[in-house]
Scaffold this active site. Structure first.
Site, PDB file in Angstrom:
ATOM      1  N   ASP A 187      12.873  -6.397   4.678  1.00 19.13           N
ATOM      2  CA  ASP A 187      13.065  -5.151   5.206  1.00 19.13           C
ATOM      3  C   ASP A 187      12.901  -5.217   6.697  1.00 19.13           C
ATOM      4  OD1 ASP A 187      11.201  -4.135   2.845  1.00 19.13           O
ATOM      5  OD2 ASP A 187      10.114  -3.985   4.624  1.00 19.13           O
ATOM      6  N   ASP A 223       2.690  15.280   5.468  1.00 16.28           N
ATOM      7  CA  ASP A 223       3.257  13.904   5.265  1.00 16.28           C
ATOM      8  C   ASP A 223       2.318  12.822   5.527  1.00 16.28           C
ATOM      9  OD1 ASP A 223       5.081  11.960   5.419  1.00 16.28           O
ATOM     10  OD2 ASP A 223       6.296  12.738   7.172  1.00 16.28           O
ATOM     11  N   GLU A 244       4.561   7.529   9.786  1.00 14.47           N
ATOM     12  CA  GLU A 244       5.511   8.393  10.589  1.00 14.47           C
ATOM     13  C   GLU A 244       5.054   9.933  10.658  1.00 14.47           C
ATOM     14  OE1 GLU A 244       6.212   6.604   8.205  1.00 14.47           O
ATOM     15  OE2 GLU A 244       7.879   5.007   8.882  1.00 14.47           O
ATOM     16  N   THR A 259      16.094  10.473  -0.372  1.00 14.51           N
ATOM     17  CA  THR A 259      16.341  11.754   0.439  1.00 14.51           C
ATOM     18  C   THR A 259      16.354  11.378   2.019  1.00 14.51           C
ATOM     19  OG1 THR A 259      14.222  12.557   0.747  1.00 14.51           O
ATOM     20  CG2 THR A 259      15.691  13.234  -1.030  1.00 14.51           C
ATOM     21  N   ARG A 260      15.551  10.470   2.246  1.00 17.02           N
ATOM     22  CA  ARG A 260      15.298  10.067   3.593  1.00 17.02           C
ATOM     23  C   ARG A 260      14.987  11.168   4.605  1.00 17.02           C
ATOM     24  NH1 ARG A 260      19.757   7.040   5.915  1.00 17.02           N
ATOM     25  NH2 ARG A 260      21.160   7.518   4.513  1.00 17.02           N
ATOM     26  N   MET A 261      14.459  12.257   4.054  1.00 20.03           N
ATOM     27  CA  MET A 261      13.720  13.217   4.874  1.00 20.03           C
ATOM     28  C   MET A 261      12.822  13.954   4.190  1.00 20.03           C
ATOM     29  SD  MET A 261      16.794  16.192   4.912  1.00 20.03           S
ATOM     30  CE  MET A 261      16.977  16.854   3.290  1.00 20.03           C
ATOM     31  N   SER A 262      12.137  14.779   4.950  1.00 25.52           N
ATOM     32  CA  SER A 262      10.693  15.289   4.544  1.00 25.52           C
ATOM     33  C   SER A 262      10.648  16.927   5.098  1.00 25.52           C
ATOM     34  CB  SER A 262       9.691  14.624   4.724  1.00 25.52           C
ATOM     35  OG  SER A 262       9.455  14.405   6.029  1.00 25.52           O
ATOM     36  N   LYS A 273      12.788  17.474   8.379  1.00 25.33           N
ATOM     37  CA  LYS A 273      13.082  16.130   9.549  1.00 25.33           C
ATOM     38  C   LYS A 273      13.390  15.075   8.702  1.00 25.33           C
ATOM     39  CE  LYS A 273       8.473  13.949   9.440  1.00 25.33           C
ATOM     40  NZ  LYS A 273       7.801  14.521   8.425  1.00 25.33           N
ATOM     41  N   ASP A 316       6.556  -4.356  -0.014  1.00 22.50           N
ATOM     42  CA  ASP A 316       5.270  -3.940  -0.269  1.00 22.50           C
ATOM     43  C   ASP A 316       5.306  -2.447  -0.587  1.00 22.50           C
ATOM     44  OD1 ASP A 316       6.174  -2.703   1.906  1.00 22.50           O
ATOM     45  OD2 ASP A 316       4.568  -3.192   3.433  1.00 22.50           O
TER      46      ASP A 316
HETATM   47  N1  LIG Z   1       8.081  10.514   6.862  1.00 16.60           N
HETATM   48  C1  LIG Z   1       9.472  10.510   6.984  1.00 16.60           C
HETATM   49  N2  LIG Z   1       9.833  11.991   7.232  1.00 16.60           N
HETATM   50  C2  LIG Z   1      11.274  12.078   7.360  1.00 16.60           C
HETATM   51  N3  LIG Z   1      12.123  10.936   7.440  1.00 16.60           N
HETATM   52  C3  LIG Z   1      11.571   9.608   7.464  1.00 16.60           C
HETATM   53  C4  LIG Z   1      10.121   9.546   7.245  1.00 16.60           C
HETATM   54  N4  LIG Z   1      10.047   8.022   7.239  1.00 16.60           N
HETATM   55  C5  LIG Z   1      11.172   7.617   7.545  1.00 16.60           C
HETATM   56  N5  LIG Z   1      12.240   8.488   7.363  1.00 16.60           N
HETATM   57  C6  LIG Z   1      13.616   8.503   7.564  1.00 16.60           C
HETATM   58  O1  LIG Z   1      14.116   7.852   6.362  1.00 16.60           O
HETATM   59  C7  LIG Z   1      14.708   6.629   6.956  1.00 16.60           C
HETATM   60  C8  LIG Z   1      14.592   5.550   5.865  1.00 16.60           C
HETATM   61  O2  LIG Z   1      13.161   5.218   5.464  1.00 16.60           O
HETATM   62  P1  LIG Z   1      12.683   4.053   4.575  1.00 16.60           P
HETATM   63  O3  LIG Z   1      11.226   3.875   4.792  1.00 16.60           O
HETATM   64  O4  LIG Z   1      13.417   4.052   3.533  1.00 16.60           O
HETATM   65  O5  LIG Z   1      13.298   2.807   5.418  1.00 16.60           O
HETATM   66  P2  LIG Z   1      12.696   2.136   6.825  1.00 16.60           P
HETATM   67  O6  LIG Z   1      11.321   2.009   6.620  1.00 16.60           O
HETATM   68  O7  LIG Z   1      13.640   2.639   7.814  1.00 16.60           O
HETATM   69  O8  LIG Z   1      13.541   0.724   6.565  1.00 16.60           O
HETATM   70  P3  LIG Z   1      12.759  -0.289   5.717  1.00 16.60           P
HETATM   71  O9  LIG Z   1      13.640  -0.435   4.420  1.00 16.60           O
HETATM   72  O10 LIG Z   1      13.048  -1.534   6.433  1.00 16.60           O
HETATM   73  O11 LIG Z   1      11.312  -0.202   5.425  1.00 16.60           O
HETATM   74  C9  LIG Z   1      14.119   6.370   8.208  1.00 16.60           C
HETATM   75  O12 LIG Z   1      15.065   5.271   8.577  1.00 16.60           O
HETATM   76  C10 LIG Z   1      13.966   7.569   8.859  1.00 16.60           C
HETATM   77  O13 LIG Z   1      15.101   8.003   9.489  1.00 16.60           O
END
Ligand SMILES: Nc1ncnc2c1ncn2[C@@H]1O[C@H](COP(=O)(O)OP(=O)(O)OP(=O)(O)O)[C@@H](O)[C@H]1O
Ligand SMILES: [K+]
Ligand SMILES: [Mg+2]
Length: 693
Positions: free
Chosen positions: A320, A357, A361, A392-395, A406, A529
């Site tokens: 990753d 959160d 991040e 969802t890639r969102m919170s 976001k 991890d």
């Molecule tokens: N705490 C958060 N709140 C909202 N959106 C987030 C948060 N953390 C990450 N994201 C968004 O979600 C996406 C996906 O996160 P995810 O952790 O799945 O992958 P990544 O960390 O970007 O990549 P990797 O798979 O290499 O760890 C991120 O690229 C970011 O745009």
């Protein structure tokens, strides 16, 4: 883990080598069992010779018997030496597994974790022996305490000394949420406090599994090792049949011609032992154990020998981005408001959406907003927090009618689309600029109103480009998989020099990618991890979990890296390749080796029956007896001579497979063919010099 000198291991290994003479231990190795049986048979023949029923001179029989016993002992010694390191490590680990009194919180629920501090709970804990802790129990661990079992941090942040397990003296931070929430029993909290939910039942802890592994208690033959053993057994059976049928031939031949002498059983046993692949048969198990031991020295615990073997054959590596290719400590570095929006408004909204959160991040957004706004966040009541998920890639947060989100641009865009809104063009352009810098843009939206972008900065690890270059030379393809957007992914991929990348990946995408590669017949390795990584880790052929990672990841993997260094995979692949090559090289050597022994023994053993065979005595060995004995002695000594190579492994160079194969055939094939001629001749001359012939 502590390193010890090899010299300290020799004494115990010698004792173990004798202990392994027990028939039950010998039965595990079919090739060496034949030698073992031969040793017993010749010993009996010697006793009979002493009793006056000699088939050959008693001194000759005794010498052959003694050297056959040495052959068995040398093989035992090789294995015991390989196991020695693991045993010492196991003993050290056992010392960590002390029983202590854990402070258990009897009625702790998930919901209590949010605002928990030790003050209120201290009075309510009950003491319980750490040996009786079960999955799900929650314990309080404070500065100075040893963590009573493996688990997840539910609340709190602490500096933990994990040196007992990892050998790394710098303390590590363990905290709830995110990918650094796992703690290991036996490690010590140095500062602050944590609530830990125990994740393993008695006897199933990480430490228990490590001890079992290093002791080799659960070491099973790998599929390749089994296949090789079957081949070796096949060869042994063929030679056994050949040798056994030689006796009636010789009897018949002597009876028919009325001249010469029948071949002796002692000579036949010697012939058999020299012909069967004893070199590799005696060293095979040591090679496997040594591979595992080398992994341990690299601070990697493999839960199966099969995983090590697979590591040697890997052709695709999935990594990753965040935390592997980059440092992964993604920190908010800027609030970039959309046109017509005040920066303070964006910062305040982003902070509200991040208050609960717990990801690095989220926390860094709160910290940056606190700095930008010069005041702490107002108390919020009746808020419904929406936690981040990789799906969802969102919170965000719901405050009555108001919803703040976001997340990844595509995710926020989709969320807006559901309400009939969309992201402004200008905002998308801003996000692209952020992504082109290799940073991660998060869009922030308050209801239908897009407020701007939060830039999350991440840094590519130095030196990683060179390591990927090394992998390419080994013929391994690297693929970076990330949940991040295409632009950020492309920038980081180019900077890090990976062969390929996949952006906007969900955990399912990773799983699909691995299955796809496997369907093409490739062996896939990955590191991970997070809990999200667990399914993919379970699917990968070589799955390296970070020790700092979540319990789920550590359970799904077949290796754990105690240093939690994702680039360790490169070393793991090298160790795997080295083990496979060592096995191949010594097998080649062992089989090639037999040719010379054949030329030494056949003419000698059958000279009394067929004097014409003397033309095969190309080495000009002194007498038939010394020829046979020389071959047996050489056959035993070559095992000892090759022990260092078996344990250290053939040196690995990143060359193509064909080049390596050619080189090994030349060195070990040709070497195996020629070395015994010189070796047997030398032993024969030494015997003659001692007046043996
Ligand atoms: N705490 C958060 N709140 C909202 N959106 C987030 C948060 N953390 C990450 N994201 C968004 O979600 C996406 C996906 O996160 P995810 O952790 O799945 O992958 P990544 O960390 O970007 O990549 P990797 O798979 O290499 O760890 C991120 O690229 C970011 O745009
Ligand atoms: K042999
Ligand atoms: Mg991630």
């Amino acid at each position: 883990m502590s390193k010890m000198s090899s010299a300290d291991l020799i004494g115990p290994a010698l004792a173990d080598g004798v202990r392994k003479l027990a028939p039950s231990a010998q039965l595990k190795n079919p090739v060496m069992f034949v030698v073992y049986a031969g040793s017993i048979l010749t010993t009996v023949l010697w006793i009979m010779a002493l009793a006056g029923r000699a088939e050959a001179p008693a001194g000759f029989i005794l010498a052959v018997a003694a050297w056959l016993w040495f052959t068995v002992l040398f093989a035992n010694f090789a294995e015991a030496l390989a196991e020695g390191r693991g045993k010492q490590q196991a003993a050290a680990l056992r010392g960590l597994r002390t029983t202590l009194t854990a402070r258990v919180l009897k009625d702790f629920r998930e919901a209590d974790a949010a605002g928990a501090t030790p003050d209120g709970w201290r009075a309510r804990v009950t003491g319980q022996s750490s040996g009786t802790l079960r999955k799900g129990d929650v314990v309080l661990v404070e500065a100075g305490d040893t963590i009573p079992g493996d688990g997840q941090v539910l609340a709190g942040v602490a500096a933990v000394d994990e040196s007992a397990i990892t050998g790394e003296s710098a303390p590590v931070i363990r905290e709830s949420g995110g990918d650094f929430s796992s703690v290991t029993g036996g490690t010590r909290v140095l500062s602050d406090w944590i609530f830990v939910r125990i994740a393993a039942n008695p006897g199933e802890s990480f430490l228990d599994r490590m001890i079992a592994m290093v002791e080799g208690a659960r070491r099973q033959k790998t599929p390749n090792e089994l296949a090789l053993t079957i081949l070796l057994v096949g060869l042994t059976v063929v030679f056994l049949l050949v040798t056994v049928t030689l006796l009636p031939f010789s009897i018949y031949s002597v009876a028919a011609s009325g001249a010469g002498a029948v071949v002796t059983v002692t000579a036949l046993v010697a012939l058999l032992v020299c012909l069967i692949p004893t070199t590799i048969g005696g060293l095979l198990s040591a090679i496997g154990v040594a591979g595992m031991s080398r992994m341990m020295q690299a601070n990697v615990i493999a839960t199966s020998g099969r995983a090590i073997e697979a590591a040697g054959d890997v052709d695709v590596l999935l990594l990753d981005k965040t935390g592997t290719v980059t440092y992964g400590n993604r920190q908010a570095s800027a609030f970039l408001p959309a046109p017509g929006v005040q920066q303070a408004e964006l910062a305040a909204a982003a902070r509200l959406a991040s208050l609960a959160d717990e990801t690095p991040e989220g926390r860094s957004i709160v910290a940056l907003a606190d700095k930008a706004l010069h005041k702490p966040a107002p108390a919020v009541e009746g808020a419904g927090f929406v936690p981040f998920s990789a799906h969802t890639r969102m919170s965000g947060v719901d405050l009555g009618e108001r919803s703040i989100r976001k997340g990844a641009l595509s995710a926020v865009a989709a969320w807006l689309a559901e309400r009939g809104d969309e992201l402004p063009r200008e905002l998308i352009r801003m996000a692209d600029d952020v992504a082109r810098r290799g940073s991660t843009p998060l869009a922030v939206s308050d209801g239908g109103r897009a407020l701007g972008i939060v830039e999350l900065k991440d840094i590519v690890k130095p030196g990683i480009r060179e390591r990927f270059g090394e992998l390419r030379k080994m013929g391994i393809k690297t693929v970076m998989v990330t949940g991040d957007n295409r632009l950020t992914a492309a920038t980081i991929a180019a900077e890090a020099g990976v062969d390929d990348f996949q952006a906007e990946a969900t955990p399912e995408t990773k799983l699909r990618l691995i299955r796809g590669c496997q369907a093409e017949g490739r062996l896939v390795a990955m590191t991970g991890d997070g809990t999200n990584d667990a399914p993919a880790l379970a699917q990968a052929d070589v799955a390296v979990a970070m020790n700092s990672g979540t319990q789920a990841a550590r359970e799904a993997g077949n290796m754990v890296d105690l240093d939690s260094d994702p680039t360790k995979l490169i070393e793991i692949v090298e160790i795997g390749k080295q083990m496979l090559m060592t096995r191949g090289a010594l097998t080649t050597f062992s089989v090639a080796n037999d040719v010379a022994k054949y030329f030494a023994i056949i003419p000698a053993a059958f000279a009394p029956v067929y004097p014409q065979l003397q033309i095969l005595n190309v080495m000009g060995l002194a007498t038939p007896a010394s020829a046979i004995l020389s071959a047996v002695i050489f056959n035993a000594l070559i095992i000892v001579a090759l022990i260092p190579l078996a344990l250290k492994g053939v040196r690995y160079r990143p060359l193509g497979a064909a080049v390596l194969l050619r080189r090994n055939m030349l060195v070990y094939g040709l070497g195996g063919l020629l070395v015994p001629f010189a070796g047997i001749k030398a032993v024969d001359m030494a015997l003659a010099a001692c007046g043996w012939a």
